[in-house]
Design a protein around this motif. Structure first.
Motif, PDB file in Angstrom:
ATOM      1  N   PRO A  49       0.679  -1.294  -0.007  1.00  0.00           N
ATOM      2  CA  PRO A  49      -0.045   0.034   0.147  1.00  0.00           C
ATOM      3  C   PRO A  49       0.926   1.185  -0.063  1.00  0.00           C
ATOM      4  CG  PRO A  49      -0.731  -1.480   1.575  1.00  0.00           C
ATOM      5  CD  PRO A  49       0.710  -1.994   1.016  1.00  0.00           C
ATOM      6  N   GLU A  50       0.289   2.103  -0.680  1.00  0.00           N
ATOM      7  CA  GLU A  50       0.948   3.893  -0.664  1.00  0.00           C
ATOM      8  C   GLU A  50       0.617   4.285   0.421  1.00  0.00           C
ATOM      9  OE1 GLU A  50       3.223   4.929  -2.754  1.00  0.00           O
ATOM     10  OE2 GLU A  50       3.259   3.192  -4.006  1.00  0.00           O
ATOM     11  N   GLY A  54       0.987  12.357   6.350  1.00  0.00           N
ATOM     12  CA  GLY A  54       0.233  13.080   7.652  1.00  0.00           C
ATOM     13  C   GLY A  54      -0.518  12.036   8.273  1.00  0.00           C
ATOM     14  N   ARG A  55      -0.960  10.791   7.787  1.00  0.00           N
ATOM     15  CA  ARG A  55      -1.968  10.002   8.421  1.00  0.00           C
ATOM     16  C   ARG A  55      -1.381   8.593   8.540  1.00  0.00           C
ATOM     17  NH1 ARG A  55      -7.668  10.598   5.777  1.00  0.00           N
ATOM     18  NH2 ARG A  55      -8.449   9.977   7.745  1.00  0.00           N
ATOM     19  N   VAL A  56      -1.682   7.828   9.346  1.00  0.00           N
ATOM     20  CA  VAL A  56      -1.359   6.273   9.321  1.00  0.00           C
ATOM     21  C   VAL A  56      -2.225   5.818   8.290  1.00  0.00           C
ATOM     22  CG1 VAL A  56      -1.305   4.311  10.850  1.00  0.00           C
ATOM     23  CG2 VAL A  56      -0.806   6.479  11.915  1.00  0.00           C
ATOM     24  N   THR A  57      -1.555   5.050   7.523  1.00  0.00           N
ATOM     25  CA  THR A  57      -2.307   4.194   6.348  1.00  0.00           C
ATOM     26  C   THR A  57      -2.491   2.702   6.778  1.00  0.00           C
ATOM     27  OG1 THR A  57      -1.360   5.633   4.781  1.00  0.00           O
ATOM     28  CG2 THR A  57      -2.520   3.528   4.130  1.00  0.00           C
ATOM     29  N   VAL A  58      -3.947   2.414   6.904  1.00  0.00           N
ATOM     30  CA  VAL A  58      -4.322   1.141   7.167  1.00  0.00           C
ATOM     31  C   VAL A  58      -5.210   0.435   6.078  1.00  0.00           C
ATOM     32  CG1 VAL A  58      -5.717  -0.499   8.725  1.00  0.00           C
ATOM     33  CG2 VAL A  58      -4.389   1.638   9.823  1.00  0.00           C
ATOM     34  N   THR A  59      -4.482  -0.529   5.558  1.00  0.00           N
ATOM     35  CA  THR A  59      -4.930  -1.362   4.257  1.00  0.00           C
ATOM     36  C   THR A  59      -5.439  -2.741   4.770  1.00  0.00           C
ATOM     37  OG1 THR A  59      -3.669   0.067   2.972  1.00  0.00           O
ATOM     38  CG2 THR A  59      -4.607  -1.693   1.868  1.00  0.00           C
ATOM     39  N   GLY A 112       2.040   0.336   5.208  1.00  0.00           N
ATOM     40  CA  GLY A 112       2.889  -0.581   4.377  1.00  0.00           C
ATOM     41  C   GLY A 112       3.429  -1.925   4.852  1.00  0.00           C
ATOM     42  N   LYS A 113       3.532  -1.714   6.164  1.00  0.00           N
ATOM     43  CA  LYS A 113       4.131  -2.941   7.004  1.00  0.00           C
ATOM     44  C   LYS A 113       2.939  -4.056   7.349  1.00  0.00           C
ATOM     45  CE  LYS A 113       6.861  -4.568  10.471  1.00  0.00           C
ATOM     46  NZ  LYS A 113       7.566  -4.308  11.663  1.00  0.00           N
TER      47      LYS A 113
END
Length: 138
Positions: A49-50, A54-59, A112-113
């Protein structure tokens, strides 16, 4: 699995299956029934995921084949965040083209992890992982 629990590869090997491929602890076994059969291969992970600045990205990659376990992960990930600082995305990998684009049917990523899969991570583990990343944002 190459581990001594949950669909042990050793049981299948005793019944005439042979190793065709492996990824980590996952062993792909097969038993050809015709002379011209070609061994299958795992589809390898291709995309991550990209992040959103400024935000935590949860995919969450979800395909619905195991509604309890995989749906649970996606729901836990959604509940685990602080909404204004978390971008939550769900990717439906039931679609074959989408699955091949990502190279895995189900997963939860935080910035991304990938979170360890296997038994579903607990709500508490997901919440703590997201909270830790939000704290790093400042």
């Amino acid at each position: 699995m190459a581990l001594p629990f949950f669909m042990r590869a050793s049981w299948f090997k005793k019944h005439g299956y042979k190793k065709a491929d492996s990824v980590g602890m996952q062993v792909l076994l097969w038993k050809p029934f015709t002379e011209d059969a070609e061994p299958p291969r795992w589809i390898r992970k291709k995309k991550t995921p990209e992040p959103e600045p400024g935000r935590v990205t949860v995919t969450a990659l979800v395909n619905g084949w195991c509604r309890h376990e995989h749906g649970l992960r996606a729901g836990q990930a959604r509940r685990g965040g602080i909404r204004d600082k978390v971008a939550f995305r769900t990717v439906d990998t039931f679609d074959r083209a989408t699955f091949e684009e990502w190279g895995e049917p189900d997963a939860v990523f935080v910035d991304g992890k990938g979170l360890r899969m296997g038994p579903p991570p607990t709500y508490e583990k997901i919440r703590k992982t997201i909270a830790k990343r939000v704290k790093k944002l400042g």
